[in-house]
Design a protein around this motif. Structure first.
Motif, PDB file in Angstrom:
ATOM      1  N   VAL A   1      26.909  18.781  12.444  1.00 46.95           N
ATOM      2  CA  VAL A   1      26.084  19.683  13.275  1.00 46.95           C
ATOM      3  C   VAL A   1      27.203  20.478  14.166  1.00 46.95           C
ATOM      4  N   LEU A   2      28.452  19.612  14.552  1.00 46.78           N
ATOM      5  CA  LEU A   2      29.504  20.595  15.257  1.00 46.78           C
ATOM      6  C   LEU A   2      30.419  21.273  14.123  1.00 46.78           C
ATOM      7  N   LEU A   3      30.706  20.651  13.242  1.00 45.94           N
ATOM      8  CA  LEU A   3      31.536  21.640  12.115  1.00 45.94           C
ATOM      9  C   LEU A   3      30.595  22.572  11.591  1.00 45.94           C
ATOM     10  N   LEU A   4      29.299  22.586  11.555  1.00 52.83           N
ATOM     11  CA  LEU A   4      28.472  23.734  11.012  1.00 52.83           C
ATOM     12  C   LEU A   4      28.469  24.963  12.037  1.00 52.83           C
ATOM     13  N   ASP A   5      28.505  24.145  13.323  1.00 48.91           N
ATOM     14  CA  ASP A   5      28.193  25.260  14.423  1.00 48.91           C
ATOM     15  C   ASP A   5      29.738  26.099  14.362  1.00 48.91           C
ATOM     16  N   THR A   6      30.582  25.639  13.994  1.00 53.03           N
ATOM     17  CA  THR A   6      32.034  26.446  13.851  1.00 53.03           C
ATOM     18  C   THR A   6      31.916  27.549  13.017  1.00 53.03           C
ATOM     19  N   SER A   7      31.442  27.144  11.976  1.00 52.88           N
ATOM     20  CA  SER A   7      31.381  28.203  11.121  1.00 52.88           C
ATOM     21  C   SER A   7      30.332  28.980  10.783  1.00 52.88           C
ATOM     22  N   ILE A   8      29.184  28.709  11.243  1.00 51.01           N
ATOM     23  CA  ILE A   8      27.786  29.286  10.827  1.00 51.01           C
ATOM     24  C   ILE A   8      28.063  30.751  11.499  1.00 51.01           C
ATOM     25  N   ILE A   9      28.726  30.870  12.532  1.00 51.28           N
ATOM     26  CA  ILE A   9      28.718  32.187  13.452  1.00 51.28           C
ATOM     27  C   ILE A   9      29.565  33.412  12.712  1.00 51.28           C
ATOM     28  N   ASN A  10      30.583  32.759  12.065  1.00 54.47           N
ATOM     29  CA  ASN A  10      31.262  33.791  11.329  1.00 54.47           C
ATOM     30  C   ASN A  10      30.279  34.589  10.346  1.00 54.47           C
ATOM     31  N   VAL A  11      29.239  34.043   9.810  1.00 53.88           N
ATOM     32  CA  VAL A  11      28.431  34.840   8.560  1.00 53.88           C
ATOM     33  C   VAL A  11      27.455  35.746   9.566  1.00 53.88           C
ATOM     34  N   ALA A  12      27.106  35.056  10.675  1.00 54.55           N
ATOM     35  CA  ALA A  12      26.090  35.822  11.468  1.00 54.55           C
ATOM     36  C   ALA A  12      26.692  36.710  12.259  1.00 54.55           C
ATOM     37  N   ALA A  13      28.096  36.903  12.534  1.00 57.47           N
ATOM     38  CA  ALA A  13      28.604  37.900  13.493  1.00 57.47           C
ATOM     39  C   ALA A  13      28.407  39.225  13.223  1.00 57.47           C
ATOM     40  N   PRO A  14      28.303  39.874  11.856  1.00 58.84           N
ATOM     41  CA  PRO A  14      27.996  41.324  11.476  1.00 58.84           C
ATOM     42  C   PRO A  14      26.685  41.658  12.114  1.00 58.84           C
ATOM     43  N   SER A  15      25.618  40.738  11.758  1.00 63.88           N
ATOM     44  CA  SER A  15      24.242  40.942  12.268  1.00 63.88           C
ATOM     45  C   SER A  15      24.118  41.004  13.768  1.00 63.88           C
ATOM     46  N   ILE A  16      24.829  40.254  14.353  1.00 66.33           N
ATOM     47  CA  ILE A  16      24.830  40.080  16.032  1.00 66.33           C
ATOM     48  C   ILE A  16      25.380  41.347  16.460  1.00 66.33           C
ATOM     49  N   GLY A  17      26.605  41.659  15.953  1.00 70.14           N
ATOM     50  CA  GLY A  17      27.026  42.935  16.326  1.00 70.14           C
ATOM     51  C   GLY A  17      26.429  44.097  16.423  1.00 70.14           C
ATOM     52  N   GLU A  18      25.721  44.305  15.307  1.00 67.19           N
ATOM     53  CA  GLU A  18      24.792  45.520  14.857  1.00 67.19           C
ATOM     54  C   GLU A  18      23.565  45.222  16.183  1.00 67.19           C
ATOM     55  N   SER A  19      22.850  44.277  15.992  1.00 65.35           N
ATOM     56  CA  SER A  19      21.733  44.036  16.614  1.00 65.35           C
ATOM     57  C   SER A  19      22.021  44.196  18.252  1.00 65.35           C
ATOM     58  N   LEU A  20      22.908  43.808  18.887  1.00 65.93           N
ATOM     59  CA  LEU A  20      23.427  43.868  20.213  1.00 65.93           C
ATOM     60  C   LEU A  20      24.289  44.911  20.580  1.00 65.93           C
ATOM     61  N   GLU A  21      24.610  45.783  19.725  1.00 63.03           N
ATOM     62  CA  GLU A  21      25.533  47.010  19.702  1.00 63.03           C
ATOM     63  C   GLU A  21      26.733  46.453  20.459  1.00 63.03           C
ATOM     64  N   ILE A  22      27.468  45.295  19.845  1.00 63.27           N
ATOM     65  CA  ILE A  22      28.553  44.710  20.447  1.00 63.27           C
ATOM     66  C   ILE A  22      29.865  45.331  19.828  1.00 63.27           C
ATOM     67  N   SER A  23      30.933  45.793  20.578  1.00 57.82           N
ATOM     68  CA  SER A  23      32.036  46.129  19.880  1.00 57.82           C
ATOM     69  C   SER A  23      32.835  45.107  19.323  1.00 57.82           C
ATOM     70  N   PRO A  24      33.672  45.484  18.353  1.00 59.57           N
ATOM     71  CA  PRO A  24      34.470  44.536  17.414  1.00 59.57           C
ATOM     72  C   PRO A  24      35.214  43.603  18.369  1.00 59.57           C
ATOM     73  N   ALA A  25      35.846  44.231  19.427  1.00 63.94           N
ATOM     74  CA  ALA A  25      36.649  43.055  20.568  1.00 63.94           C
ATOM     75  C   ALA A  25      35.896  42.186  20.993  1.00 63.94           C
ATOM     76  N   ALA A  26      34.598  42.579  21.286  1.00 60.18           N
ATOM     77  CA  ALA A  26      33.783  41.820  22.282  1.00 60.18           C
ATOM     78  C   ALA A  26      33.167  40.593  21.241  1.00 60.18           C
ATOM     79  N   LEU A  27      32.881  41.216  19.893  1.00 56.14           N
ATOM     80  CA  LEU A  27      32.273  40.303  19.034  1.00 56.14           C
ATOM     81  C   LEU A  27      33.236  39.344  18.599  1.00 56.14           C
ATOM     82  N   SER A  28      34.515  39.432  18.547  1.00 53.57           N
ATOM     83  CA  SER A  28      35.403  38.290  18.227  1.00 53.57           C
ATOM     84  C   SER A  28      35.396  37.187  19.261  1.00 53.57           C
ATOM     85  N   TRP A  29      35.029  37.531  20.298  1.00 50.30           N
ATOM     86  CA  TRP A  29      34.738  36.385  21.465  1.00 50.30           C
ATOM     87  C   TRP A  29      33.782  35.825  21.464  1.00 50.30           C
ATOM     88  N   VAL A  30      32.735  36.339  20.371  1.00 48.01           N
ATOM     89  CA  VAL A  30      31.476  35.369  20.158  1.00 48.01           C
ATOM     90  C   VAL A  30      31.750  34.083  19.521  1.00 48.01           C
TER      91      VAL A  30
END
Length: 473
Positions: free
Chosen positions: A19-48
């Motif tokens: 689970v812990l290793l999954l959590d490290t990588s799973i967010i990388n794939v979800a990041a573009p959708s997160i940025g679009e949904s919450l209107e997060i700037s690329p700089a802020a998105l990197s800190w997710v």
């Protein structure tokens, strides 16, 4: 504890590692959708993603020692609880600030649960073939978690939305906590009998967190930027202060005598080096498959599953290789294979195919990964007593985490620099960048293979024997 009970306990601890290793990588794939949904700037998105890495890396050492002092099972359950609660907060987050805070809190829970899980494994399985097999299972689940995160990130984000990647952790945390009272020993808490080194805890945690921040921020601001240099310098000052504090502390958080053991120091360096090579490989190859070969994120993740299968198969047999050829020989062979696999993987082509350019070298790396991960974990924990298992866990996990963070920051920077300087079209330019970065990634493995020749392993500790009676082999 009966063999069957230890098997179930190992399944629980290995499931946590997954689970812990999954959590490290799973967010990388979800990041573009997160940025679009919450209107997060690329700089802020990197800190997710980075907020998790900073808190995870900064708290691993403290969490490992806390497991020794407060009780391993107690810290393990608390970590899973924090992870589940933070994941729920992330699933419900409606803005960038709250989501980044949730990711940082996830890193806190992951550090606690991960360090305690490894310490519990060392406590449950004594030094020898049984521990080697248990570490093999751990390595297999780590590889599976990294690959599964890429796959599940694409599937869950596409079908249920990015929030489901956080909700998955809530369910996993609860599922892992429920069998703990039946499967894991309660153990004692040494902290009740000795003081807690608050100044040491504060300085090392702040120092490691700032160091992690400096490294991950270098990918955005540059290695020579004022922010990177200032935070890096502050981290080094705090870590130097930590050493001074530990020299004077009545009950040090990290006894300097432990850090003075040559085999332990070198084994932790080797653990960091293999992560510098292999952790960025998953990220770079996934980008190549998507950005150059045009595969969908889900297919890009599935493409790494053969590597995962090989990792699981080889991990189950690594204990036999160690018994036959010796720990240092297997470790050295593993690092040679990592270097060869990274060099082979660097021969990417802009008009290549998965079957020719990615699959064959990835299978070689799948063989190498358990060889280096299991042997370095064994070497990093061999010269420790039972009451130091949490500390040993914190040290090796910190080494692994910083190896992955530094490797990803450096190799991503190399790829970006080469791509930016190329006059080729987009596909060939990206390919040049990825290929050069992967070739550079072979360098830490070559260095590690040479350092393996200097490793002098201590004899396994004899139960009840004082430390001065342990001799190096």
């Amino acid at each position: 504890m009966a063999v069957a009970d230890r098997g179930r306990a190992l399944a629980l601890l290995a499931g946590t590692q997954f689970v812990l290793l999954l959590d490290t990588s799973i967010i990388n794939v979800a990041a573009p959708s997160i940025g679009e949904s919450l209107e997060i700037s690329p700089a802020a998105l990197s800190w997710v993603a980075n907020a998790y890495l900073v808190s995870f890396g900064g708290l691993l050492l403290l969490s490992g020692r806390a497991a020794d002092l407060l009780g391993q099972r107690r810290v393990f359950v608390a970590g899973l609880g924090v992870l589940a609660a933070a994941s729920l907060l992330g699933a419900l987050a409606g803005d960038a600030g709250l989501l980044i805070a949730a990711r940082a809190a996830q890193g806190v829970g992951a550090a606690m649960a991960g360090a305690a899980a490894f310490a519990l494994l060392l406590t449950l399985f004594p030094e020898g073939p049984e521990r080697h097999r248990a570490l093999g299972v751990f390595a297999a689940m780590a590889g599976a978690g990294g690959a599964a995160g890429t796959v599940l990130g694409g599937v869950l984000t596409s079908w249920l939305g990015w929030e489901s990647t956080f909700a998955l952790n809530v369910l996993a945390g609860i599922a892992l906590m429920l069998p703990v009272p039946r499967l894991l020993p309660a153990g004692g808490a040494a902290g009740a009998r000795q003081g807690f080194d608050v100044p040491g805890a504060a300085t090392v945690t702040a120092g490691l967190a700032l160091l992690a921040y400096a490294v991950v921020n270098a990918g955005e601001a540059g290695w020579g930027s004022t922010a990177t240099l200032a935070t890096g310098a502050a981290a080094l000052v705090l870590l130097a202060l930590f050493v001074l504090v530990e020299r004077r502390a009545a009950h040090p958080l990290v006894p300097l005598s432990v850090l003075g053991r040559p085999s332990l120091r070198l084994a932790n360096i080797l653990a960091a080096l293999w992560q510098m090579s292999l952790f960025p490989m998953f990220f770079l190859v996934s980008l190549y498959l998507q950005a150059v070969l045009g595969q969908e994120p889900v297919l890009g993740g599935l493409a790494l599953l053969p590597l995962c299968v090989v990792v699981i198969a080889v991990a189950g047999r690594t204990d036999r290789l160690i018994a036959r050829f010796g720990l240092r020989a297997v470790m050295g062979a593993g690092f040679v294979l990592v270097a060869a696999g990274m060099a082979w993987q660097s021969l990417l082509s802009s008009d290549g195919t998965y079957w020719v350019d990615v699959l064959p070298p990835s299978l070689l790396l799948g063989v190498a990964l358990p060889l280096v991960s299991i042997t370095t974990n064994i070497a990093a924990t061999l010269d420790t007593r039972e009451e130091e298992s949490g500390l040993a866990s914190g040290l090796v996990n910190t080494s692994l985490q910083f190896g992955s963070v530094i490797g990803l920051a450096v190799l991503s920077g190399v790829a970006a620099a080469v791509t930016g300087a190329s006059a080729e079209a987009r596909g060939p330019a990206l390919t040049d960048g990825f290929g050069t970065a992967l070739l550079v990634g072979a360098v830490p493995a070559v260095l590690a293979a040479l350092l393996t020749l200097r490793l002098r392993l201590p004899a396994p500790p004899v139960a009840g024997a004082p430390e001065h009676q342990r001799t190096a082999s």
